[in-house]
Design a protein around this motif. Sequence first.
Motif, PDB file in Angstrom:
ATOM      1  N   GLU A 294       4.415  -3.569  -5.075  1.00 17.11           N
ATOM      2  CA  GLU A 294       5.232  -3.501  -6.252  1.00 17.11           C
ATOM      3  C   GLU A 294       4.858  -4.685  -7.181  1.00 17.11           C
ATOM      4  N   ARG A 295       4.991  -4.392  -8.511  1.00 19.08           N
ATOM      5  CA  ARG A 295       4.823  -5.576  -9.488  1.00 19.08           C
ATOM      6  C   ARG A 295       6.233  -5.658 -10.489  1.00 19.08           C
ATOM      7  N   ASP A 296       6.333  -6.954 -10.806  1.00 24.36           N
ATOM      8  CA  ASP A 296       7.397  -7.094 -11.907  1.00 24.36           C
ATOM      9  C   ASP A 296       6.955  -6.406 -13.212  1.00 24.36           C
ATOM     10  N   LYS A 297       7.684  -6.518 -14.164  1.00 25.11           N
ATOM     11  CA  LYS A 297       7.471  -6.211 -15.525  1.00 25.11           C
ATOM     12  C   LYS A 297       6.271  -6.997 -16.386  1.00 25.11           C
ATOM     13  N   ASN A 298       6.007  -7.988 -15.645  1.00 24.27           N
ATOM     14  CA  ASN A 298       4.738  -8.616 -16.100  1.00 24.27           C
ATOM     15  C   ASN A 298       3.635  -8.461 -15.175  1.00 24.27           C
ATOM     16  N   GLY A 299       3.733  -7.915 -14.353  1.00 26.36           N
ATOM     17  CA  GLY A 299       2.572  -7.370 -13.559  1.00 26.36           C
ATOM     18  C   GLY A 299       2.362  -8.541 -12.272  1.00 26.36           C
ATOM     19  N   ALA A 300       3.383  -9.245 -11.843  1.00 19.48           N
ATOM     20  CA  ALA A 300       3.313 -10.248 -10.800  1.00 19.48           C
ATOM     21  C   ALA A 300       3.836  -9.356  -9.572  1.00 19.48           C
ATOM     22  N   PRO A 301       3.013  -9.811  -8.362  1.00 21.63           N
ATOM     23  CA  PRO A 301       3.496  -8.951  -7.376  1.00 21.63           C
ATOM     24  C   PRO A 301       5.161  -9.514  -6.826  1.00 21.63           C
ATOM     25  N   LEU A 302       5.907  -8.584  -6.208  1.00 22.82           N
ATOM     26  CA  LEU A 302       7.271  -8.816  -5.979  1.00 22.82           C
ATOM     27  C   LEU A 302       7.273  -9.190  -4.501  1.00 22.82           C
ATOM     28  N   PHE A 303       8.236  -9.843  -4.128  1.00 18.89           N
ATOM     29  CA  PHE A 303       8.304 -10.396  -2.641  1.00 18.89           C
ATOM     30  C   PHE A 303       9.696 -10.218  -2.252  1.00 18.89           C
ATOM     31  N   ASP A 304      10.180 -10.188  -1.012  1.00 19.04           N
ATOM     32  CA  ASP A 304      11.435  -9.756  -0.468  1.00 19.04           C
ATOM     33  C   ASP A 304      11.791 -11.374  -0.201  1.00 19.04           C
ATOM     34  N   ALA A 305      13.238 -11.352   0.423  1.00 24.49           N
ATOM     35  CA  ALA A 305      13.893 -12.668   0.539  1.00 24.49           C
ATOM     36  C   ALA A 305      13.220 -13.194   1.470  1.00 24.49           C
ATOM     37  N   HIS A 306      12.081 -12.774   2.399  1.00 24.31           N
ATOM     38  CA  HIS A 306      11.467 -13.403   3.531  1.00 24.31           C
ATOM     39  C   HIS A 306      10.166 -13.910   3.010  1.00 24.31           C
ATOM     40  N   GLY A 307       9.828 -13.507   1.590  1.00 26.89           N
ATOM     41  CA  GLY A 307       8.524 -13.912   1.117  1.00 26.89           C
ATOM     42  C   GLY A 307       7.543 -13.056   1.310  1.00 26.89           C
ATOM     43  N   VAL A 308       7.795 -11.657   1.744  1.00 21.27           N
ATOM     44  CA  VAL A 308       6.817 -10.742   2.285  1.00 21.27           C
ATOM     45  C   VAL A 308       6.723  -9.857   0.917  1.00 21.27           C
ATOM     46  N   ALA A 309       5.322  -9.405   0.700  1.00 26.88           N
ATOM     47  CA  ALA A 309       5.160  -8.768  -0.630  1.00 26.88           C
ATOM     48  C   ALA A 309       5.871  -7.130  -0.192  1.00 26.88           C
ATOM     49  N   VAL A 310       6.525  -6.925  -1.393  1.00 29.58           N
ATOM     50  CA  VAL A 310       7.044  -5.370  -1.158  1.00 29.58           C
ATOM     51  C   VAL A 310       6.171  -4.330  -1.385  1.00 29.58           C
ATOM     52  N   PRO A 311       5.840  -3.653  -0.281  1.00 26.81           N
ATOM     53  CA  PRO A 311       4.946  -2.434  -0.417  1.00 26.81           C
ATOM     54  C   PRO A 311       5.366  -1.549  -1.624  1.00 26.81           C
TER      55      PRO A 311
ATOM     56  N   ASP B  20      -6.982  12.904  -4.484  1.00 25.09           N
ATOM     57  CA  ASP B  20      -5.561  12.843  -4.683  1.00 25.09           C
ATOM     58  C   ASP B  20      -5.151  11.339  -4.494  1.00 25.09           C
ATOM     59  N   GLY B  21      -4.325  10.909  -5.401  1.00 21.99           N
ATOM     60  CA  GLY B  21      -3.678   9.383  -5.575  1.00 21.99           C
ATOM     61  C   GLY B  21      -4.811   8.334  -5.652  1.00 21.99           C
ATOM     62  N   VAL B  22      -5.913   8.758  -6.291  1.00 21.05           N
ATOM     63  CA  VAL B  22      -6.885   7.483  -6.351  1.00 21.05           C
ATOM     64  C   VAL B  22      -6.998   7.348  -7.815  1.00 21.05           C
ATOM     65  N   GLY B  23      -6.500   5.973  -8.246  1.00 16.60           N
ATOM     66  CA  GLY B  23      -6.473   5.753  -9.796  1.00 16.60           C
ATOM     67  C   GLY B  23      -7.512   4.527  -9.939  1.00 16.60           C
ATOM     68  N   LEU B  24      -7.394   4.117 -10.961  1.00 15.69           N
ATOM     69  CA  LEU B  24      -8.316   3.133 -11.785  1.00 15.69           C
ATOM     70  C   LEU B  24      -7.484   1.990 -11.986  1.00 15.69           C
ATOM     71  N   GLU B  25      -7.684   0.781 -11.343  1.00 13.07           N
ATOM     72  CA  GLU B  25      -7.257  -0.402 -11.667  1.00 13.07           C
ATOM     73  C   GLU B  25      -8.196  -1.707 -11.184  1.00 13.07           C
ATOM     74  N   GLY B  26      -7.780  -2.951 -11.836  1.00 13.66           N
ATOM     75  CA  GLY B  26      -8.980  -3.970 -11.429  1.00 13.66           C
ATOM     76  C   GLY B  26      -8.925  -4.500  -9.951  1.00 13.66           C
ATOM     77  N   PRO B  27      -9.920  -4.885  -9.644  1.00 12.77           N
ATOM     78  CA  PRO B  27      -9.657  -5.332  -8.130  1.00 12.77           C
ATOM     79  C   PRO B  27      -8.654  -6.526  -7.659  1.00 12.77           C
ATOM     80  N   THR B  28      -7.905  -6.001  -6.850  1.00 11.00           N
ATOM     81  CA  THR B  28      -6.584  -6.939  -6.076  1.00 11.00           C
ATOM     82  C   THR B  28      -6.636  -6.839  -4.786  1.00 11.00           C
ATOM     83  N   ALA B  29      -6.030  -7.528  -4.061  1.00  9.44           N
ATOM     84  CA  ALA B  29      -6.151  -7.394  -2.714  1.00  9.44           C
ATOM     85  C   ALA B  29      -5.409  -6.153  -2.168  1.00  9.44           C
ATOM     86  N   ASP B  30      -4.418  -5.565  -2.866  1.00  2.70           N
ATOM     87  CA  ASP B  30      -3.695  -4.529  -2.654  1.00  2.70           C
ATOM     88  C   ASP B  30      -4.334  -3.374  -3.168  1.00  2.70           C
TER      89      ASP B  30
END
Length: 549
Positions: A474-491, A19-29
Amino acid sequence: MASPESNTASSPLVLAILDGVGLEGPTADNAVTSAAAPFLLGAIGGTVNGQPVVSLPIHAHGVAVGLPTDADMGNSEVGHNIMGAGRIFDQGAKQVEEAFRNGDIWGETWQMVMARQQRQIHFVGLLSDGNVHSHIRHLKALVTAAATAGAQKIVIHPLFDGRDVIDGTAEAYLADLEAFLADTASTHRCTAVVGSGGGRMIVTMDRYEADWTIVENGWKAHAQGSARPFPSAAAALAALRAEDAGVSDQYLPPFTVVDEAGVPVGAMHDNDAVVIFNFRGDRVVEIYRALTEEPFTAFARGPLPENLLVVGMTLYDGDMGIPAHFLVPPTRVTGTVSELLATAGIAQYAVAETQKFGHVTYFWNGNRSEKFNAQLETWEEIPSDNVSFDKLPKMKAKETGDAVVAAIESGKYPFIRCNFAGGDMVGHTGDIPASIIAVEAIDEALIRVNAAVKAARGTLLITADHGNCEVLIERDKNGAPLFDAHGVAVPKKSHTLSPVPFIAIDYSTRTITSGGVSDAGISNVAATILALLGQPIPADYRPALLSVS
């Protein structure tokens, strides 16, 4: 037809749904590729113990599973429905959209609600546009219709998401709702307010009777109006954030909105009407029961308001008759793969922990709670832990694997299906290290299951119902990671649009190869099961993913 006595399983077919195991390329997340999971990663890559196996990416979202568009994430209910049915049919969201388009939603049940327009009309459900359990546009359409028809007081009891949408956005969704209600009240000269609320994982939306205190929290907040009081929903969120800045939307505590005198603005009273606007049923069956059932023993509820009308968006459980009244009739699913196997006299075993038990039974069987043949079907539920799943991220992977191994070794079951819940349930927490542990625990279980299948000279199929833990930022429309106002990646705590694996590992004397199916999806799994079990495949089934010789 084979009899139970003559039906042996010397070469069992085992289906493991991750359950919930998909296929994507290797990334830190990516918890899948980051895990120390040699068996699973090797199988995805096309080899097990140095031997080639069939490994294909297949679709598990959007139109491939009966959802309106390819922008719609798959989910566990839809996934198991489609996988077990072997065909693609309209799912809850798409059915509801069609009912709004053709006007069917305004039928007899809606008229029953509108007959209470001089009383309060309550709407309870998930405030989300994730389109997994509900959609805001459905709520707004219902509220607008009620106000237009003359409803005097409309009360919304929103549950905040943080799983199927970006976490930390509850305030934005609430502000949009409050603005809509203010406009509705002004336009139609009625009262339209938020009466209570809270996060979906601790208020109202329990499932499979895993934790009735969640439903009790909702009963107190929505019906009694006895949850922690605040002058407005916005004030509630502000205070709750101040007390715990890191609280996820899905874990926001329950609250009730009260007036200046401390009286709840939207508690439920005699002769009121309640509309549960979630179209997906698993997480609202229990609140429906709490609002209707007599006698009721799950918690100390007390008396119900007299003559309370409670309706649902769709039919949540046909066998239980829940709800008694619904706005959109369901698609009847017959001829599922397990129904066909039961008719053919083939014994089956299904196992999952509580969080996913209904998926390998009710949803797999076409929204049917009962077995097709009690003599031929064995279902086993392993109780889930009642904790946030990032705290015990291995969940019940070991116990599920143990149960599958025992079923294989029993020699009783030609077909065995199971669900490993960790990729989804831990993935929903957005905790990357915990999700990696979950995948590793699944891999350990799969190693033992594979060994048992090999010893029995059987076949192991591995797939998933949708993606989740392979993308945890979370990613933006271009696939880049999203960060909050404090520079923390948005889960990222929601499902994904990723393809999922389909792996076939065969230890019998036959030869299996990829069938070369175009646009392969999880709807092709049922025909594959029938082909491997030597059963005829119905003409309306999607084709098998494998060729067997």
